[in-house]
Design an enzyme around this catalytic site. Structure first.
Site, short mmCIF file in Angstrom:
data_model
loop_
_atom_site.label_atom_id
_atom_site.label_comp_id
_atom_site.label_asym_id
_atom_site.label_seq_id
_atom_site.Cartn_x
_atom_site.Cartn_y
_atom_site.Cartn_z
CD GLU A 174 -3.06 -1.09 0.32
OE1 GLU A 174 -3.73 -0.05 0.35
OE2 GLU A 174 -3.31 -2.04 -0.44
CG HIS A 243 -3.68 2.80 4.34
ND1 HIS A 243 -4.33 3.58 3.40
CD2 HIS A 243 -3.47 1.61 3.74
CE1 HIS A 243 -4.50 2.89 2.29
NE2 HIS A 243 -3.99 1.69 2.48
CB CYS A 360 -4.73 10.28 2.17
SG CYS A 360 -5.16 9.18 3.53
#
Length: 429
Positions: A174, A243, A360
């Site tokens: 990720e 996350h 993000c």
């Protein structure tokens, strides 16, 4: 040699919508089916970039990817013109088409993992493109992400760009959202922390695989003595911290984390203190900011940046100020004796409603002056380019998208044309 950190933000694309595609992302699920505002979203993201630029920090930008993503649909057996492919896919499998329509590449914290020159065996910055194998809509991003990163960091004297890891979810990666770097300064050798998830049978999946983190560390030529692999707390994952960057952020010598961010925090903190004497660990107790408040406000998804004049700032979403428990804690943090001395509140509500905060939206790259000069300047922002991109968004981005609009051929044409205009403005056409 002087080092600087560049934040490469993803420009929010014209197909920004609320389809609720991200399992385990609380905000994404909560706002599924709502009306989105792509133009406002992109302008909010650009305003954030300008605020960082005005602070004296270098700022990069990556363009939105082509959506609807016709090549992926063709590979699944739909043929004809681009519009015919989209129409057939939408009619046959609306859920599939929504994945091909997603604007999720805007969250460039998931684009790649970056290790700067001081940490790597060959003295180059290494960048491994994330495969994002755990989510269908995000797995479509890797090929174009690799294309843009190879263009931006083409000088092999300074950069080495690695292809996404293969073997699907077994090596699910990720990117920087599960990676932290701590160091006395950006240009000093650092400790790289890879945070992975362990499957424990919960309702939400762990997205980052330990094997993937180990592979990235090997590819980057990192010193095992200065590389830590740490399990993310399953409690945090099940609460919606899909996350690590939802519950922890690091910058230079500071780790800012929630009490429940890591599975074995005592072991991690001890290893970090041994590898990096002088590290400053700021742990936020659950009694002051619970996991629910942390995740809803995205306190830890703030950008923690070093200011040119010294000290650090948290660039945080408006939702932190709106939550009185979080804001009370922030005031205590700023009054305490630690390197964080400023809170900069920004509006990225459109991104927040889809499950992505300020951190993000950016990929961090630390470079020396020579490497900075070697980056393709088309991907670096200045005031004139910022104004040009704002004009393109104002002229071409859809004002709103409802769930019913996603199957509209006129919207597809508008989104493709908007992206072409943006690429022309960036001289990337």
């Amino acid at each position: 040699m002087s080092y600087r950190e560049i934040n490469f933000d993803g420009l929010i694309g014209p197909t920004h919508n609320y389809a609720g595609l991200s399992l385990g992302n609380v905000a994404s699920a909560a706002n599924a089916g709502e009306v989105s505002s792509p133009r406002a979203a992109a302008l909010q993201g650009l305003a954030k970039m300008k605020q960082l630029l005005d602070l004296g920090l270098p700022q990069g930008v990556l363009p939105p990817q082509e959506r609807p993503h016709v090549p992926a649909l063709r590979m699944l057996g739909f043929d004809g013109s681009d519009a015919a492919v989209c129409a057939a896919a939408f009619a046959a499998d609306p859920a599939l088409f929504r994945n091909a329509f997603a604007a999720s590449s805007m969250w460039t914290a998931n684009a790649a993992t970056v290790s700067p020159k001081p940490d790597t065996a060959d003295g180059r910055a290494h960048i491994t493109v994330a495969n994002l194998a755990s989510m269908a809509h995000r797995s479509l991003e890797a090929q174009e992400t690799e294309q843009w990163l190879r263009m931006a960091f083409t000088d092999e004297q300074h950069f080495c760009v690695h292809a996404p890891l293969r073997y699907g979810v077994h090596f699910g990666d990720e990117g920087a959202a599960n990676h932290m770097r701590l160091a006395p300064a950006h240009g000093a050798p650092g400790v790289e922390v890879f945070v992975y998830g362990e499957e424990k049978g919960g309702r939400f999946p762990a997205r980052q695989r330990r094997r993937a983190s180990e592979a990235v560390a090997r590819l980057h030529g990192l010193d095992p003595k200065r590389t830590l692999l740490v399990a993310q707390s399953d409690t945090a994952i099940q609460a919606g911290a899909f996350h690590n960057d939802v519950v922890a952020v690091a910058n230079e010598q500071v780790l800012f984390a929630h009490e429940h961010a890591f599975e074995d925090k005592a072991k991690f903190y001890a290893a970090l203190e041994e590898a990096l004497p002088g590290v400053v660990i700021i742990e936020v107790p659950s009694s002051e900011v619970g996991l629910e408040d942390a995740i809803r406000s995205y306190l830890f998804n703030s950008q923690l940046v070093t200011l040119p004049e010294g000290g650090m700032a948290l660039v945080m979403p408006q939702e932190c100020r709106d939550n009185h428990r979080v804001w009370d804690y922030v005031q205590k943090l700023l009054a305490a004796d630690n390197p964080i001395r400023e809170a900069i509140v920004i509006d990225v509500r459109e991104s927040m409603r889809n499950g992505g905060g300020p951190a993000c939206l950016r990929l961090r790259v630390q470079v020396d002056e020579a490497a900075l000069a070697a980056i393709d300047q088309r991907f670096l922002l200045d005031d004139a380019k910022w104004e040009r991109l704002c004009r393109v968004v104002e002229e071409h981005w859809p004002e709103r998208i409802t769930p019913g609009d996603i199957g509209n051929p006129a919207l597809w044409d508008q989104c493709w044309a908007a992206r072409r205009a943006l690429l022309a403005a960036m001289r990337l056409a």
